[in-house]
Design an enzyme around this catalytic site. Structure first.
Site, PDB file in Angstrom:
ATOM      1  CD  GLU A 336      -2.806  -1.276   2.383  1.00 27.61           C
ATOM      2  OE1 GLU A 336      -3.995  -1.570   2.201  1.00 27.61           O
ATOM      3  OE2 GLU A 336      -2.310  -1.046   3.490  1.00 27.61           O
TER       4      GLU A 336
HETATM    5  N1  IFG Z   1      -4.225  -4.142   4.473  1.00 27.17           N
HETATM    6  C1  IFG Z   1      -2.984  -3.652   5.051  1.00 27.17           C
HETATM    7  C2  IFG Z   1      -2.760  -3.918   6.529  1.00 27.17           C
HETATM    8  C3  IFG Z   1      -4.053  -3.907   7.348  1.00 27.17           C
HETATM    9  C4  IFG Z   1      -5.067  -4.807   6.676  1.00 27.17           C
HETATM   10  C5  IFG Z   1      -6.296  -4.974   7.553  1.00 27.17           C
HETATM   11  C6  IFG Z   1      -1.860  -5.619   4.130  1.00 27.17           C
HETATM   12  C7  IFG Z   1      -0.611  -6.228   3.540  1.00 27.17           C
HETATM   13  C8  IFG Z   1      -5.412  -4.246   5.327  1.00 27.17           C
HETATM   14  N2  IFG Z   1      -1.853  -4.270   4.326  1.00 27.17           N
HETATM   15  O1  IFG Z   1      -2.800  -6.330   4.426  1.00 27.17           O
HETATM   16  O2  IFG Z   1      -1.876  -2.949   7.073  1.00 27.17           O
HETATM   17  O3  IFG Z   1      -4.540  -2.590   7.505  1.00 27.17           O
HETATM   18  O4  IFG Z   1      -7.113  -6.029   7.090  1.00 27.17           O
END
Ligand code: IFG
Length: 525
Positions: A336
């Protein structure tokens, strides 16, 4: 060296066994129903029951010498509370001829590093393995063959009967992991150790600690002290946060190692870095430190890819982390990075994986890194919600290996149902049956099973605050994922598995684990 002639030792052994068998027969007038081999989770590679049963008598000793000794101590430690037996561990070489429970290191290439053979008959329980790790995994099976009350912390009545027979077992995948996000909410050493003990029961061998994120930096770094003291001073919701001193972190690593679990530390970069950026203004492209962040948004932060100080920071942090990490891996995150340009992201990943390699470690990153040029050893952790991902397939074609954590199947922070009070639902709902209904070896389009190192169940903690919350989201689904990682694909069948999973319920109750009693599972009483 024993001076007693061997024939007398063997005779004594026979008498001891007959004695203990006779004694236990008198003690147990009604033949107790022993736990069937078919109830073990994860399912063993092969298991055949015999007609005999073994009953652990109060005077029993555990033979465990040499490399097996520490596993012998561990076994005694987990059996003593509920049995109330002394269970001395006999570490002399002659012990194996006379003691009813025997842990032996014996070469058997077919078992690999974590496999074992368990043979139970009326007078003895013999566990053999190539390595201590195999003995440890065999002990987890042995524990599940004892009545569920063996998991209580107070003395229980017994009898401690084990079904006779033979189990030969070894894992399908080498990497069977859990992840705990200690950045969104901080969890102290004792909570982490309790979670380590709980995941070890299902032959999980890796704990990935998500140590840093926008909301918190959780590990003392001596060369950049404010990362922890300031960057670790809060958490989601504005609580006190916290961090591990390097001594505390070493304690966690050593405790995990004593359960044959490797710790993989994650410093998430270049995104998810607000805690670091807030701690040191020079890390920001504009030289201005943002405030600490206690919300739950993602994608708004980035290290400054164009600044030299960024790579000094990375080298210092990764250098200290590598010195604290006996395991082969350091996780660099990479997810992200919405505030990092594509070109900068690729530059960053190329540089940071090299810094990890310079410190003698192998990099793992969330699969977002597969759009960058990866070293052959760098591993991607898959977290997308569909089996098909173009950059992952392209990386796989060049030989990249993957750990599978599809968010719609393995994310332990996903709600079970809309009624689940904790967790999120952006990747979908994951009830007990959903968590089991996939094959990690066949899941990813364009990635064959030889490039799948295994599975991992991440638990993100935006909504998770206490140990009881961790347990509620992790059990039963982590035990299910552990079976997908350990057991042969041919044994994967929900209808038989759900009954085996049901038998874990009384064990979790005996241990005080706050598990989710899914209506899809016929929980045993
Ligand atoms: N995606 C984000 C996490 C977390 C997650 C919560 C990944 C690799 C959503 N990154 O999963 O930091 O916020 O479900």
């Amino acid at each position: 060296m024993s001076t007693i002639p061997r024939r007398l030792v063997v005779a004594a052994a026979a008498l001891t066994m007959l004695g203990s068998a006779a004694a236990s027969a008198e003690a147990a007038p009604v033949k107790p129903k022993a736990v069937p081999y078919a109830s073990v989770v994860p399912a063993p590679a092969s298991a055949t029951q015999a007609s005999s049963t073994f009953t652990l008598a109060s005077g029993a000793r555990i033979a465990a010498s040499g490399q097996a000794a520490s596993v012998g101590d561990y076994l005694a430690g987990v059996l003593r509370p509920a049995t109330g037996f002394a269970l001395p561990v006999d570490k002399s070489f002659v012990a194996h001829a006379v003691d009813p429970i025997q842990l032996l290191i014996a070469p058997d290439a077919s078992l690999g590093d974590e496999g074992y053979q368990l043979t139970v008959n009326a007078g003895s329980v013999v566990l053999t393995a190539n390595k201590p790790a195999g003995l440890f995994e065999g002990v987890q099976t042995l524990r599940q063959l004892l009545p569920a009350s063996i998991d209580a912390n107070t003395t229980q009545p017994g009898p401690w009967t084990i079904q006779g027979g033979k189990i030969t077992d070894h894992p399908r995948f080498a990497y069977r992991g859990a992840m705990l996000d200690v950045a969104r909410h901080f969890f102290g050493v004792d909570t982490v150790k309790t979670y380590i003990d709980e995941i070890a029961r299902y032959k999980v061998n890796t704990l990935h600690l998500h140590l840093t994120d926008d909301q918190g930096w959780r590990l003392q770094i001596n060369s950049w002290p404010k990362l922890a003291t300031y960057g670790g001073s809060t958490e989601v919701g504005g609580g006190a946060g916290g961090y591990y001193t390097q001594a505390q972190y070493k304690d966690i690593v050593a405790y995990a190692a004593s359960r044959y679990i490797t710790i993989i530390p994650e410093v998430d970069m270049p995104g998810h870095t607000n805690a670091a950026l807030a701690s040191y203004a020079e890390l920001n492209c504009n030289g201005v430190a943002p405030p600490l962040y206690t919300g739950t948004d993602v994608g708004f932060s980035t290290l400054c890819v164009g600044k030299d100080v960024t790579y000094k920071f990375l080298d210092d942090v990764i250098g200290e982390l590598a010195a604290l990490t006996p395991g082969p891996y350091i996780h660099i995150g990479g997810d992200e990075s919405k505030s990092t340009s594509d070109a900068d992201y690729k530059t960053f990943v190329a540089k940071v994986q090299q810094i990890v390699a310079n410190h003698g470690k192998t990099a793992i990153g969330w699969h977002d890194i597969s759009k960058a040029a990866l070293l052959p050893s760098t591993i991607g952790q898959y977290w997308d919600t569909t089996p098909t991902n173009a950059s992952v397939q392209a990386a796989a074609k060049k030989g990249t290996h993957f750990i599978l954590s599809p968010a719609n199947l393995a994310y332990l922070d996903m709600k079970y149902t809309e009624q689940t009070p904790l967790g999120q639902d952006w990747a979908g709902l994951i009830e007990a049956k959903d968590a089991y209904s996939w094959d990690p070896g066949k899941y990813l389009t364009g990635v064959n099973s030889s490039q799948v190192n295994g599975v991992e169940g991440p638990l993100w903690t935006e909504t998770i605050v206490r140990l009881a919350d961790i347990q509620y989201m992790a059990f039963p689904r982590l035990a299910e994922l552990a079976e997908l990682g350990w057991s042969q694909a041919a044994s994967h069948d929900w209808n038989t598995f759900k009954t085996r999973l049901a038998a874990q319920g009384p064990r979790w109750k005996a241990q005080g684990v706050n598990f989710y009693a899914s209506p899809q599972v016929p929980w045993a009483k």
